[in-house]
Scaffold this motif. Structure first.
Motif, mmCIF file in Angstrom:
data_model
loop_
_atom_site.group_PDB
_atom_site.id
_atom_site.type_symbol
_atom_site.label_atom_id
_atom_site.label_comp_id
_atom_site.label_asym_id
_atom_site.label_seq_id
_atom_site.Cartn_x
_atom_site.Cartn_y
_atom_site.Cartn_z
ATOM 1 N N THR A 103 -3.214 -50.079 19.352
ATOM 2 C CA THR A 103 -2.843 -50.849 20.587
ATOM 3 C C THR A 103 -1.262 -51.285 20.595
ATOM 4 O O THR A 103 -0.420 -51.392 19.799
ATOM 5 C CB THR A 103 -3.570 -52.354 20.564
ATOM 6 N N CYS A 104 -1.056 -51.642 21.939
ATOM 7 C CA CYS A 104 0.428 -51.840 22.105
ATOM 8 C C CYS A 104 0.850 -53.292 21.881
ATOM 9 O O CYS A 104 0.063 -54.207 22.334
ATOM 10 C CB CYS A 104 0.818 -51.738 23.741
ATOM 11 N N PRO A 105 1.816 -53.549 20.986
ATOM 12 C CA PRO A 105 2.316 -55.072 20.905
ATOM 13 C C PRO A 105 2.854 -55.797 22.050
ATOM 14 O O PRO A 105 2.943 -57.071 22.137
ATOM 15 C CB PRO A 105 3.176 -54.830 19.498
ATOM 16 N N THR A 106 3.240 -55.035 23.027
ATOM 17 C CA THR A 106 4.007 -55.729 24.230
ATOM 18 C C THR A 106 3.186 -56.021 25.350
ATOM 19 O O THR A 106 3.087 -56.970 26.091
ATOM 20 C CB THR A 106 4.897 -54.851 24.776
ATOM 21 N N ARG B 267 5.315 -47.464 15.437
ATOM 22 C CA ARG B 267 6.122 -47.810 16.676
ATOM 23 C C ARG B 267 5.306 -47.569 17.940
ATOM 24 O O ARG B 267 4.838 -46.571 17.996
ATOM 25 C CB ARG B 267 7.521 -47.465 16.854
ATOM 26 N N CYS B 268 5.496 -48.567 19.071
ATOM 27 C CA CYS B 268 4.909 -48.021 20.209
ATOM 28 C C CYS B 268 6.009 -47.853 21.177
ATOM 29 O O CYS B 268 7.006 -48.565 21.450
ATOM 30 C CB CYS B 268 4.009 -49.248 20.834
ATOM 31 N N TYR B 269 5.832 -46.813 21.970
ATOM 32 C CA TYR B 269 6.888 -46.156 22.783
ATOM 33 C C TYR B 269 6.358 -46.267 24.429
ATOM 34 O O TYR B 269 6.839 -45.405 25.197
ATOM 35 C CB TYR B 269 7.407 -44.960 22.572
ATOM 36 N N CYS B 270 5.425 -47.121 25.057
ATOM 37 C CA CYS B 270 4.961 -47.055 25.962
ATOM 38 C C CYS B 270 5.786 -47.734 27.222
ATOM 39 O O CYS B 270 6.853 -48.393 26.789
ATOM 40 C CB CYS B 270 3.404 -47.775 26.045
ATOM 41 N N LYS B 271 5.381 -47.804 28.439
ATOM 42 C CA LYS B 271 6.133 -48.236 29.474
ATOM 43 C C LYS B 271 6.202 -49.622 29.137
ATOM 44 O O LYS B 271 7.188 -50.309 29.730
ATOM 45 C CB LYS B 271 5.737 -47.960 30.660
ATOM 46 N N TYR B 272 5.224 -50.413 28.602
ATOM 47 C CA TYR B 272 5.370 -52.046 28.627
ATOM 48 C C TYR B 272 6.347 -52.218 27.205
ATOM 49 O O TYR B 272 7.199 -53.149 27.567
ATOM 50 C CB TYR B 272 3.896 -52.439 28.355
ATOM 51 N N CYS B 273 6.354 -51.510 26.339
ATOM 52 C CA CYS B 273 7.261 -51.617 25.439
ATOM 53 C C CYS B 273 8.593 -51.266 26.045
ATOM 54 O O CYS B 273 9.714 -51.991 25.832
ATOM 55 C CB CYS B 273 6.817 -50.715 24.362
ATOM 56 N N ARG B 274 8.933 -50.340 27.041
ATOM 57 C CA ARG B 274 10.172 -50.087 27.473
ATOM 58 C C ARG B 274 10.827 -51.222 28.242
ATOM 59 O O ARG B 274 11.767 -51.435 28.050
ATOM 60 C CB ARG B 274 10.142 -48.953 28.332
HETATM 61 ZN ZN ZN Z 1 3.907 -50.516 23.903
#
Ligand code: ZN
Ligand code: GLA
Length: 711
Positions: A148-151, A192-199
């Motif tokens: 899952t995404c942390p952000t 690491r997560c590189y999703c749009k929310y993390c961006r």
């Molecule tokens: Zn993310």
């Protein structure tokens, strides 16, 4: 960052220190669960237990057996989200309550885990946007854990909701003593997560950090390759882009991901403090050299650090010869780093190996004595308690091959009796020793900025911060005078010597701190690439080693990655020994005020090691990537110059550590080899566990642990 595979492949006094008021959770523990006559909280000597994976008719038997085994606590529920919230907003804690009641009836205290490391299928089906995106830009699939995404705000909300429901339901439940938030934030297949929310999160974080785009553009050097940002929303994440990323951006992205995980944990922490002020709160991680997060940030507001210890996992995938000593060293560095995260406070082993390790494959069967050795090793390095992973061995799921105290058929595992004896001995050792302070005369810098920056730009394809750290750690810790793993901006004054392998990134505060430390009499020993970069990951605009040039009393003529050349190192008188070999890197040093201690032989000219008298102290620059044998010898000689020498003479397979409380001192002698070993001692000692007296010489059987007190 670090994948599970890579992890394998590479291998109060707690808060009760004099005058410190007991925190609420500790005061509250005193009357709880302990024997009726005692007012003290239980020692944390337990198991990780899975009622969620065990038929209910076995819970009573389990609790009885756990109690009969002398164990005092369990950790439960950290992977039980789908049972606690079978559909969104429908909570069911009856089963968990029942399990806790049974455990409590048998005098077993309970640490509850919040379950955000593994959300149920209904959740990912309904909210697929919460899934992590990996460093290739691919969405990670559900079915494992930590996917899952942390952000992502939805995931944070859902995680906080289930944790809050748990907290409200168990705040007053008898037997509950504390919480583990989530599970191993740091270890995941994709770090690491590189999703749009993390961006977006990264963009907001960068705005907070830099204030203006001008400042950000300058610090990252975005004039290079036409990357000048004119809107915060243009800032990308370092996903593949047909060329290496901007190093400043990439390093900040690592920092952002660390922050995102720490702030994710922080949301649950704030809630738990409010709902359960009488409970302690921690989370578990794995320490150096594998951790992918800044642990100081993660643990800052938690009550204590918890470490997970699997020497068998290291043995399973270690490169090179798997010697028991190397396996022992791999745990030692992890414990030392975890203890140092909160300035030396005793930590808890939340998961300790209890049998064969294994996910798809089995790890080696621990030899008789090794389980005891490894658990005592954690205590020897400053742990206050040990929880074994796990009580039973799962017959289903991805960890069927991970052995617990009970076998698949619920018979006792080969290590069962040894574990029980170990726990009994830890009780004999007692609270004062278990909560005493570790004695460290030396320190080694373990700096995530250097680790991350070097992963982004290794400089030499084979050069890794981790390999260097482990090699230097082996040499420093091998002196058996106690080693902390610190950041260079911490208080260094208590150490006789401070070592900094590949201290590639050096900030102004760190440089000033090191300068003062040496000026006041300390010995600072740095490896190659010292001070090449500033905190923005820009190359410094001054002669190397940059900010520390005056302290080191030397500068660099050149720096050389080594591929095909044979480069030797000849030592001067003070370091006399056989010619060494230079491995991956050579900083060609030119002394300014320093003395030359070694020179290169062969293709390159220059000093390989220099030593500078600066103020009352000394600064040593080891510019060559020395072979292991030479590095150990050099470091041992420097330690002796700095006055750090063990009073025990011991072979390399024996580790010796000390803990102190008040005027009392406990000495732990640990034989990591499968052969008998001898150590010599000065003075007379008594062994705490079997009350034997020793004078001058002590023989350790294979894998034996002896705890000594001066008599
Ligand atoms: Zn993310
Ligand atoms: C980790 C996890 C546990 C379990 C063990 C054994 O430390 O926290 O859930 O997976 O490893 O693999």
């Amino acid at each position: 960052m670090l994948t599970r595979r890579e992890f394998g492949q590479r291998g109060a006094a707690l808060l009760t220190a004099a005058g410190v008021r007991l925190p609420m959770w500790e005061r509250a523990l005193r009357p709880m669960v302990a024997p009726a006559s005692s007012t003290e909280r239980p020692l944390l000597l337990g198991v990780d237990y899975y009622p969620d994976q065990t038929p209910e008719n076995l819970w009573e038997e389990d609790a009885r057996l756990i109690s009969e085994a002398g164990l005092t606590n369990v950790r439960i529920a950290e992977f039980a989200w789908s049972l606690m919230e079978p559909s969104e907003g429908k909570f069911d804690f009856t089963w968990l309550k029942h399990s806790v009641e049974i455990l409590h009836k048998h005098n077993i205290a309970v640490i509850l885990g919040t379950p955000s490391a593994a959300p149920p299928p209904w959740l990912t089906e309904k909210y697929p946007e919460i899934l992590m995106v990996n460093s290739e830009g691919m969405t990670v699939h559900p079915g494992g854990r930590r996917f899952t995404c942390p952000t992502n705000k939805t995931y944070r909300k859902l995680s906080l909701t289930i944790a809050t429901e748990m907290a409200k339901n168990f705040a007053e439940t008898a037997g509950i003593i504390g919480w583990q938030i989530d599970n191993e934030f740091t270890l995941q297949q994709f770090g690491r997560c590189y999703c749009k929310y993390c961006r977006e999160g990264f963009q907001d974080w960068a705005k907070q950090k830099y204030g203006t785009l001008d400042s950000l553009n300058q610090k990252w050097g975005t004039a290079f390759w036409s990357q000048i940002y004119t809107d915060w929303r243009q800032i990308p994440v370092p996903l593949p882009s047909n060329g290496p990323p901007n190093p400043g951006l990439a390093l900040d992205y690592d920092r952002y991901q660390s922050y995102a995980n720490a702030s994710f944990a922080g949301e649950q922490l704030v809630m738990l403090r409010k709902e359960c002020p009488q409970h302690f709160i921690t989370t578990n991680s794995v320490g150096a050299p594998f951790d992918t997060l800044n642990l100081r940030e993660l643990f800052r507001d938690l009550d204590f650090v918890s470490n997970d210890n699997y020497p068998g996992f290291a043995a399973m995938f270690m490169e090179g010869e798997v010697t028991p000593e190397r396996v022992g060293r791999s745990s030692a560095i992890s414990h030392d780093s975890m203890r140092s995260v909160k300035g030396g406070k005793p930590f808890l082993i939340m998961e300790e190996q209890s049998g064969k390790a294994g996910q798809p494959s089995f790890g080696p069967q621990p030899h008789p004595g090794q389980l005891r050795l490894w658990a005592f090793q954690a205590i020897a390095h400053g742990a206050m308690g040990v929880n074994y992973f796990r009580w039973d061995t799962a017959r289903f799921g991805a960890e069927e091959y991970w052995h617990g105290l009970l076998n698949h058929d619920r018979s006792k595992s080969p290590g069962f009796e040894e574990i029980i004896r170990t726990v009994a001995d830890m009780k004999v050792l007692g609270r004062e020793a278990l909560e005493s302070s570790y004695v460290a005369e030396t320190a080694l810098s373990f700096d995530q900025d250097c680790d991350w920056a070097l992963q982004i730009q290794p400089g030499h394809p084979k050069l890794t911060y981790r390999d260097q750290l482990v090699e230097w750690y082996g040499a420093v810790a091998g002196a058996n005078t106690g080693t902390d793993l610190i950041h260079l901006d911490e208080d260094l004054s208590k150490y006789k010597a401070v070592f900094a392998p590949v201290q590639y990134v050096v900030g102004a505060r760190q440089a000033e701190n090191v300068r003062n430390y040496v000026r006041n009499g300390g010995m600072f020993v740095a490896g190659f690439r010292l001070g090449a970069k500033d905190e923005s990951s820009q190359i410094v605009n001054m002669p190397l080693p940059g900010l520390l040039r005056d302290v080191m009393g030397a500068t660099l003529k050149d720096y050389v990655p080594i591929y095909t050349e044979k480069v030797g190192v000849a030592f001067e008188q003070q370091l006399a020994g056989r010619e060494g070999q230079c491995g991956l890197w050579a900083d060609l040093l030119v002394p300014e005020s320093a003395t030359v201690l070694a020179k290169y032989v062969g293709a390159y000219e220059g000093a390989a090691i220099t030593m500078n008298a600066f103020g009352k102290g000394k600064a040593v620059y080891i510019g060559a990537d020395l072979d292991g044998t030479s590095l150990s010898r050099v470091i041992r000689t420097l330690l002796e110059m700095a006055g750090s020498k063990s009073e025990f003479t011991s072979p390399p397979a024996v580790e010796i550590t000390r803990r102190r409380a008040g005027g009392r001192e406990w000495v732990f002698a640990l034989n990591h080899s499968n052969e008998g070993q001898k150590i010599t001692v000065s003075g007379t000692f008594t062994s705490v566990l079997d009350k034997k007296n020793f004078d001058r010489e002590l023989e350790l059987k294979p894998y034996e642990v002896v705890v000594l007190k001066r008599s």
